[in-house]
Motif scaffolding. Structure first.
Motif, PDB file in Angstrom:
ATOM      1  N   THR A  69      46.548  31.591  38.879  1.00 50.00           N
ATOM      2  CA  THR A  69      47.163  31.239  40.159  1.00 50.00           C
ATOM      3  C   THR A  69      47.212  32.413  41.133  1.00 50.00           C
ATOM      4  O   THR A  69      47.710  32.269  42.253  1.00 50.00           O
ATOM      5  CB  THR A  69      48.591  30.695  39.959  1.00 50.00           C
ATOM      6  N   LEU A  70      46.705  33.576  40.742  1.00 44.85           N
ATOM      7  CA  LEU A  70      46.770  34.736  41.635  1.00 44.85           C
ATOM      8  C   LEU A  70      46.084  34.482  42.966  1.00 44.85           C
ATOM      9  O   LEU A  70      46.447  35.065  43.989  1.00 44.85           O
ATOM     10  CB  LEU A  70      46.152  35.961  40.956  1.00 44.85           C
ATOM     11  N   CYS A  71      45.085  33.605  42.975  1.00 40.96           N
ATOM     12  CA  CYS A  71      44.337  33.374  44.214  1.00 40.96           C
ATOM     13  C   CYS A  71      45.188  32.727  45.303  1.00 40.96           C
ATOM     14  O   CYS A  71      44.801  32.726  46.475  1.00 40.96           O
ATOM     15  CB  CYS A  71      43.091  32.534  43.943  1.00 40.96           C
ATOM     16  N   LYS A  72      46.360  32.188  44.978  1.00 44.35           N
ATOM     17  CA  LYS A  72      47.242  31.602  45.982  1.00 44.35           C
ATOM     18  C   LYS A  72      48.045  32.659  46.730  1.00 44.35           C
ATOM     19  O   LYS A  72      48.596  32.380  47.790  1.00 44.35           O
ATOM     20  CB  LYS A  72      48.200  30.594  45.338  1.00 44.35           C
ATOM     21  N   PHE A  73      48.121  33.869  46.178  1.00 44.24           N
ATOM     22  CA  PHE A  73      48.961  34.911  46.763  1.00 44.24           C
ATOM     23  C   PHE A  73      48.223  35.675  47.856  1.00 44.24           C
ATOM     24  O   PHE A  73      46.995  35.672  47.919  1.00 44.24           O
ATOM     25  CB  PHE A  73      49.440  35.871  45.681  1.00 44.24           C
ATOM     26  N   ARG A  74      49.021  36.337  48.697  1.00 46.63           N
ATOM     27  CA  ARG A  74      48.483  37.150  49.789  1.00 46.63           C
ATOM     28  C   ARG A  74      49.249  38.464  49.869  1.00 46.63           C
ATOM     29  O   ARG A  74      49.931  38.769  50.844  1.00 46.63           O
ATOM     30  CB  ARG A  74      48.573  36.391  51.122  1.00 46.63           C
ATOM     31  N   PHE A  75      49.172  39.242  48.785  1.00 46.15           N
ATOM     32  CA  PHE A  75      49.849  40.532  48.776  1.00 46.15           C
ATOM     33  C   PHE A  75      49.270  41.418  49.881  1.00 46.15           C
ATOM     34  O   PHE A  75      48.065  41.645  49.933  1.00 46.15           O
ATOM     35  CB  PHE A  75      49.685  41.218  47.419  1.00 46.15           C
ATOM     36  N   ARG A  76      50.125  41.884  50.759  1.00 42.32           N
ATOM     37  CA  ARG A  76      49.662  42.698  51.895  1.00 42.32           C
ATOM     38  C   ARG A  76      49.452  44.152  51.505  1.00 42.32           C
ATOM     39  O   ARG A  76      48.806  44.900  52.226  1.00 42.32           O
ATOM     40  CB  ARG A  76      50.645  42.563  53.060  1.00 42.32           C
ATOM     41  N   LYS A  77      50.015  44.523  50.373  1.00 39.17           N
ATOM     42  CA  LYS A  77      49.733  45.819  49.771  1.00 39.17           C
ATOM     43  C   LYS A  77      49.230  45.551  48.360  1.00 39.17           C
ATOM     44  O   LYS A  77      49.323  44.443  47.853  1.00 39.17           O
ATOM     45  CB  LYS A  77      50.982  46.702  49.793  1.00 39.17           C
ATOM     46  N   GLU A  78      48.701  46.528  47.740  1.00 39.22           N
ATOM     47  CA  GLU A  78      47.975  46.319  46.486  1.00 39.22           C
ATOM     48  C   GLU A  78      48.846  45.742  45.375  1.00 39.22           C
ATOM     49  O   GLU A  78      50.023  46.087  45.240  1.00 39.22           O
ATOM     50  CB  GLU A  78      47.384  47.645  46.015  1.00 39.22           C
ATOM     51  N   LEU A  79      48.268  44.845  44.580  1.00 40.49           N
ATOM     52  CA  LEU A  79      48.847  44.421  43.314  1.00 40.49           C
ATOM     53  C   LEU A  79      48.190  45.256  42.218  1.00 40.49           C
ATOM     54  O   LEU A  79      46.970  45.187  42.022  1.00 40.49           O
ATOM     55  CB  LEU A  79      48.592  42.941  43.050  1.00 40.49           C
ATOM     56  N   GLU A  80      48.998  46.039  41.521  1.00 47.19           N
ATOM     57  CA  GLU A  80      48.496  46.835  40.408  1.00 47.19           C
ATOM     58  C   GLU A  80      48.926  46.160  39.107  1.00 47.19           C
ATOM     59  O   GLU A  80      50.098  45.839  38.921  1.00 47.19           O
ATOM     60  CB  GLU A  80      49.017  48.263  40.478  1.00 47.19           C
ATOM     61  N   VAL A 101      39.177  32.395  39.580  1.00 45.38           N
ATOM     62  CA  VAL A 101      38.666  33.358  40.559  1.00 45.38           C
ATOM     63  C   VAL A 101      38.758  34.762  39.972  1.00 45.38           C
ATOM     64  O   VAL A 101      39.831  35.191  39.542  1.00 45.38           O
ATOM     65  CB  VAL A 101      39.481  33.274  41.862  1.00 45.38           C
ATOM     66  N   PRO A 102      37.675  35.511  39.938  1.00 46.58           N
ATOM     67  CA  PRO A 102      37.697  36.866  39.368  1.00 46.58           C
ATOM     68  C   PRO A 102      38.564  37.817  40.191  1.00 46.58           C
ATOM     69  O   PRO A 102      38.802  37.607  41.380  1.00 46.58           O
ATOM     70  CB  PRO A 102      36.223  37.299  39.415  1.00 46.58           C
ATOM     71  N   PHE A 103      39.040  38.867  39.545  1.00 42.73           N
ATOM     72  CA  PHE A 103      39.844  39.869  40.241  1.00 42.73           C
ATOM     73  C   PHE A 103      39.169  40.356  41.513  1.00 42.73           C
ATOM     74  O   PHE A 103      39.802  40.487  42.567  1.00 42.73           O
ATOM     75  CB  PHE A 103      40.111  41.068  39.322  1.00 42.73           C
ATOM     76  N   LYS A 104      37.874  40.630  41.444  1.00 44.09           N
ATOM     77  CA  LYS A 104      37.180  41.222  42.593  1.00 44.09           C
ATOM     78  C   LYS A 104      37.057  40.264  43.768  1.00 44.09           C
ATOM     79  O   LYS A 104      36.752  40.699  44.888  1.00 44.09           O
ATOM     80  CB  LYS A 104      35.783  41.710  42.165  1.00 44.09           C
ATOM     81  N   GLU A 105      37.312  38.977  43.544  1.00 41.13           N
ATOM     82  CA  GLU A 105      37.213  38.008  44.630  1.00 41.13           C
ATOM     83  C   GLU A 105      38.570  37.509  45.116  1.00 41.13           C
ATOM     84  O   GLU A 105      38.642  36.641  45.985  1.00 41.13           O
ATOM     85  CB  GLU A 105      36.355  36.820  44.178  1.00 41.13           C
ATOM     86  N   LEU A 106      39.648  38.064  44.593  1.00 45.60           N
ATOM     87  CA  LEU A 106      40.975  37.673  45.054  1.00 45.60           C
ATOM     88  C   LEU A 106      41.187  38.108  46.495  1.00 45.60           C
ATOM     89  O   LEU A 106      40.623  39.130  46.926  1.00 45.60           O
ATOM     90  CB  LEU A 106      42.053  38.282  44.153  1.00 45.60           C
ATOM     91  N   PRO A 107      42.005  37.385  47.260  1.00 39.72           N
ATOM     92  CA  PRO A 107      42.157  37.670  48.692  1.00 39.72           C
ATOM     93  C   PRO A 107      43.147  38.788  48.994  1.00 39.72           C
ATOM     94  O   PRO A 107      43.851  38.751  50.009  1.00 39.72           O
ATOM     95  CB  PRO A 107      42.649  36.331  49.246  1.00 39.72           C
ATOM     96  N   PHE A 108      43.226  39.764  48.127  1.00 43.63           N
ATOM     97  CA  PHE A 108      44.084  40.933  48.357  1.00 43.63           C
ATOM     98  C   PHE A 108      43.585  42.058  47.455  1.00 43.63           C
ATOM     99  O   PHE A 108      42.901  41.824  46.452  1.00 43.63           O
ATOM    100  CB  PHE A 108      45.559  40.612  48.065  1.00 43.63           C
TER     101      PHE A 108
END
Length: 247
Positions: A69-80, A101-108
């Motif tokens: 479900t990470l692809c639904k998020f829009r973290f404006r700063k990095e998610l580590e 959705v792979p990590f490299k294609e997430l929208p943040f």
């Protein structure tokens, strides 16, 4: 500081809740412990404007299933994202096509890091120690905003859990077993074991989560645990999904 239990079930979702995930809202950071299906609810509570950190205890599916479900998020700063040594490859194979959705294609912006046993400054101090479980599993101790939070799931009773919880303001442990229950071949805690860890560590407060979905079939069974053991463990919390407590 606020701690919200996004998911409180172990093994699978049921009418009692989603699989395990805990949100810590600190002054400067949003911190998530484990990524069961409860993680999908994190955006109900956070603005996504702060740097975000996700700590994974281990690779069992009830602790990582919500990563899709990470692809639904829009973290404006990095998610580590932090995981144990030797598991980054497994994680990147799971968060990938054709599954999600792979990590490299997430929208943040995001990154995955492996952690060795010990204490790290990330930039706040985080101590990770192995727990007793069939799969390699980390417990965590986080120190920030003048508070200490310890997180120990999945595990049997062990010295490292006591070490992580030493003088903690809040100890969060699993409660996979009913009172008096034992599971020597697949270590988990019952309420008495969790309370013993809290007392040995002199933790100020104990919250139980990761209730075995096949064992605790109703929320009433959790409330009964809280009512039964609160006299010997003041401030005891038997967590339910979307419960928020102040630390």
């Amino acid at each position: 500081m606020q701690v919200t239990f996004l998911g409180t079930n172990g093994w699978y979702d049921s009418m009692t809740g989603n699989t395990v995930s805990v949100l810590i809202q600190a002054k400067d950071y949003d911190i998530i412990l484990d990524a069961g299906n409860g993680i999908a609810k994190a955006d109900r509570y956070i603005t996504q404007d702060k740097p975000a950190y996700l700590f994974l205890s281990h690779m069992h599916i009830d602790h990582i299933a919500g990563l899709h479900t990470l692809c639904k998020f829009r973290f404006r700063k990095e998610l580590e994202i932090f995981t144990q040594e030797g598991t980054k490859g497994m994680l990147e194979a799971f968060v990938a096509e054709p599954y999600t959705v792979p990590f490299k294609e997430l929208p943040f912006k995001n990154s995955v890091h492996e952690l060795a046993t010990g204490t790290h400054n990330l930039p706040f101090p985080v101590t990770c120690l192995p727990l007793v479980h069939p799969a390699p599993c980390f417990g965590y101790r986080l120190e920030l905003d003048g508070r200490v939070i310890a997180y120990c799931t999945d595990t049997g009773a062990c010295d490292n859990a006591v070490t992580l919880a030493r003088n903690a303001d809040l100890l969060i442990t699993e409660c996979g077993l009913k009172p008096g229950g034992e599971s020597p071949d697949w270590p988990h805690l019952n309420p008495e074991m969790a309370i013993s860890i809290a007392k040995q560590a002199h933790a100020r407060r104990l919250a139980l989560t990761h209730f075995g979905a096949e064992v605790y079939r109703t929320l009433e069974e959790r409330r009964a645990v809280q009512e039964r053991f609160a006299p010997e463990c003041p401030g005891l919390v038997a967590a339910v999904d979307d419960l928020t407590i102040e630390v």
